[in-house]
Design an enzyme around this catalytic site. Structure first.
Site: not given
Ligand code: LMR
Length: 394
Positions: A210, A243, A208, A127
């Site tokens: 999420a 989420k 992480d 990410w």
């Molecule tokens: C994403 O990866 O699209 C989500 O986790 C939103 C973000 O904050 O980037």
């Protein structure tokens, strides 16, 4: 003061959100930012959340401050959801944070404070906000190989070879489930192998989490995290309720630190409260209270789990439908890997020019690295997206 300031560039996910919003085409398709959508293309408030909010509205008598680390009942409920009984509660320090990102930030702040020279190992790819935060904190960033583009799966040998180089005290960032952006997750054996390596090197895992509940189920998705927590003396975890409770804008997160015993836990709890105080003082409460209300009421919890299961099944149905449509369009099994991935994301193997062609010629928005949010597909848009992918990716 600001005369010569150059604004930092927004990351690729946020840039994409802006260009999607500016696109006037009515048949545009948003497969960018990680937001769940139902088959009607909406991101509804979950029914369990609505009920919990009604209970809170009817019973809350004050909006006065809670603790610096948030409401202990919320922290406890989420700790239980994530860790189960894998590790004694008196070894786990927690603090509520604004969203999962707040938890990532606080966990890394803690790591920097105790080991300023430690490196943070991140998977390639990851990410974009992970390296951004590590860079912002001035920590040493290291990457480990993770994804095999040729197979759409994990590059296991390379991952383990790279992680073997981590040093004692280094931080190893892992995605608990639903790897963002690849959709390729660690198997139970991978978690065990990583546990072996971490035990050997003394590096500290930082998970992480999420997307708990978006891959295979609540306890299934927590299994790797629980394995490491049961096995190692120290584990950092950043959890998000954006989420799985659909509470994106309420910013509900929890930073957890599994420590080696009650005394270090006390110290870490104190550090967490201190860091919250320095950063934003008190964490937001409303969304955390919603989560706690749901998790502590058997009927609401059941209702939430049913809705979560439905979301997961919708994403998996979208995956299977897209893979099948791509089989028809391409006459090959090249995209079958989409059906084996889990969570919202997969990399479709598009280069930046192909990503641009999808946007320009077809109104289909995926992130610049070719990350697609499969939750953005609907039964109506899937055939169009499959046709466009087959055309553009040749
Ligand atoms: C994403 O990866 O699209 C989500 O986790 C939103 C973000 O904050 O980037």
């Amino acid at each position: 003061m600001f005369e010569n300031l150059k604004a930092p560039e927004a990351d690729k996910i946020l840039r994409l959100m802006a260009s999607f919003a500016a696109d006037g085409r009515t048949d545009k398709v948003d497969l960018g930012v990680g937001v769940y959508r139902n088959p009607q293309g909406q991101t509804p408030v979950m029914a369990a959340v609505r009920e919990a909010e009604a209970v809170i509205a009817a019973t809350q008598v004050t909006k006065s401050y809670v603790g610096l680390s948030g409401d202990p009942a919320f922290c406890e409920a989420l700790r239980g959801l994530i860790l189960g009984d894998a590790v004694a509660a008196d070894r786990v320090a927690t603090c509520a944070t604004p969203g999962g990102t707040g938890a990532v930030r606080q966990a890394l702040e803690m790591a920097r404070r105790v080991s300023p020279d430690a490196a943070v190992w991140m998977p390639t790819p990851t990410w974009p906000n992970h390296p951004a935060i590590v860079g912002h904190l001035g920590q040493t960033a290291r990457s480990y190989r993770y994804y095999d583009e040729a197979t759409g799966g994990l590059d296991r040998q390379a991952m383990l070879a790279d992680l073997a180089q981590a040093k004692a005290g280094d931080v190893v960032l892992l995605h608990g489930c639903c790897h963002n952006p690849t959709g390729a997750d660690l198997s139970a054996k991978d978690w065990r192998d990583i546990g072996d390596l971490l035990e050997m090197t003394g590096a500290v895992p930082f998970i992480d989490m999420a997307y708990l509940g978006f891959a295979n189920g609540l306890s299934e998705d927590a299994a790797g995290t629980r394995h490491l927590a049961a096995r190692l003396p120290e584990v950092l975890i950043a959890a998000s309720c954006s989420k799985n409770f659909g509470l994106y804008r309420e910013r509900v997160g929890l930073c957890l630190a599994v420590t080696s015993g009650p005394a270090p836990r006390e110290a870490v709890s104190g550090l967490m409260a201190h860091l919250n105080r320095q950063t934003f003082a008190f964490p937001p409460d409303h969304g955390a209270r919603v989560v706690q209300t749901i998790l502590s009421d058997a009927r609401l919890r059941e209702m939430w789990q049913t809705e979560l299961t439905l979301m997961r099944e919708t994403m998996n149905t979208n995956r299977a439908a897209l893979a099948a449509a791509l089989r028809d369009e391409t006459g090959s099994d090249r995209f079958d890997f989409l059906a084996t991935h889990r969570g919202m994301f997969s990399l479709i193997g598009a280069d930046p020019e192909q990503v641009e062609a999808l946007r320009r010629d077809h109104g289909i928005y995926v992130v610049g690295d070719g990350r697609m949010n499969v939750a953005g597909l609907t039964p109506e848009t899937t055939p169009k997206v499959a046709r466009a992918l087959a055309l553009v990716l040749g």
